[in-house]
Design an enzyme around this catalytic site. Structure first.
Site, PDB file in Angstrom:
ATOM      1  N   GLY A  45       0.811  -1.216   0.000  1.00 40.92           N
ATOM      2  CA  GLY A  45       0.000   0.000   0.000  1.00 40.92           C
ATOM      3  C   GLY A  45       0.840   1.260   0.000  1.00 40.92           C
ATOM      4  O   GLY A  45       0.528   2.227  -0.697  1.00 40.92           O
ATOM      5  N   CYS A  46       1.910   1.258   0.764  1.00 44.77           N
ATOM      6  CA  CYS A  46       2.782   2.437   0.850  1.00 44.77           C
ATOM      7  C   CYS A  46       3.543   2.654  -0.448  1.00 44.77           C
ATOM      8  O   CYS A  46       3.761   3.793  -0.861  1.00 44.77           O
ATOM      9  CB  CYS A  46       3.732   2.299   2.030  1.00 44.77           C
ATOM     10  SG  CYS A  46       2.854   2.247   3.619  1.00 44.77           S
ATOM     11  N   THR A  47       3.926   1.579  -1.095  1.00 46.24           N
ATOM     12  CA  THR A  47       4.596   1.685  -2.394  1.00 46.24           C
ATOM     13  C   THR A  47       3.631   2.248  -3.425  1.00 46.24           C
ATOM     14  O   THR A  47       3.989   3.148  -4.200  1.00 46.24           O
ATOM     15  CB  THR A  47       5.141   0.312  -2.836  1.00 46.24           C
ATOM     16  OG1 THR A  47       6.106  -0.128  -1.874  1.00 46.24           O
ATOM     17  CG2 THR A  47       5.784   0.386  -4.210  1.00 46.24           C
TER      18      THR A  47
END
Length: 152
Positions: A45-47
């Site tokens: 998700g952060c990527t």
């Protein structure tokens, strides 16, 4: 709960991937910016969120809005993440979680940074905020939508 719309964003100093400390009140003067808080480099998700901001970077650059990603990761980890995904904006290391706490982005008891994005106006007041831990892709959509309404 996030900072309220219209409230003054807390000033802070954090290490930056530029190699120098970043201070909101000194490095962003009389212009808007986006501060996005996220849990951890290299997670799916952060990527996705970082790459979404990368892919829309020129849009925000055209509006003279700087972008800063903030997590509890270290500068060496941030540098690897930034290089791997060719991020054109700086990442800030909030290893102790103190800034995340000021911005209501720290999950109580867990000490993990939650996914929350702030659009600050040129006076560093909260112009818009979007919080969604699992909807990483929606953060960029919300910021684009809010800047189309205008931010000063």
């Amino acid at each position: 709960m996030a900072l309220s719309i219209g409230s003054k964003a807390p000033d802070f100093i954090l290490p930056s991937t530029k190699g120098v400390d970043f201070q909101l009140s000194k490095d962003i003067v009389a212009k808007p910016c986006i501060l996005y808080f996220y849990p951890k480099d290299f997670t799916p998700g952060c990527t996705q969120e970082a790459c979404d901001f990368r892919d829309h970077f020129s849009y925000f650059e055209g509006l003279d809005i700087d972008i800063y990603g903030i997590s509890r990761d270290s500068i060496p980890t941030h540098l690897r993440f930034k290089e791997k995904h060719q991020l054109p904006f700086d990442l800030l290391a909030d290893e102790k979680g103190e800034v995340s706490k000021k911005y209501q982005a720290l999950l109580p008891f867990l000490g993990t940074t939650r996914r929350i994005t702030y659009l600050l106006d040129k006076e560093h007041r909260v112009a818009s905020v979007y919080e969604n831990m699992f909807g990483a892709g929606k953060h960029i959509q919300k910021m684009v939508q809010m800047t189309k309404k205008g931010v000063e």
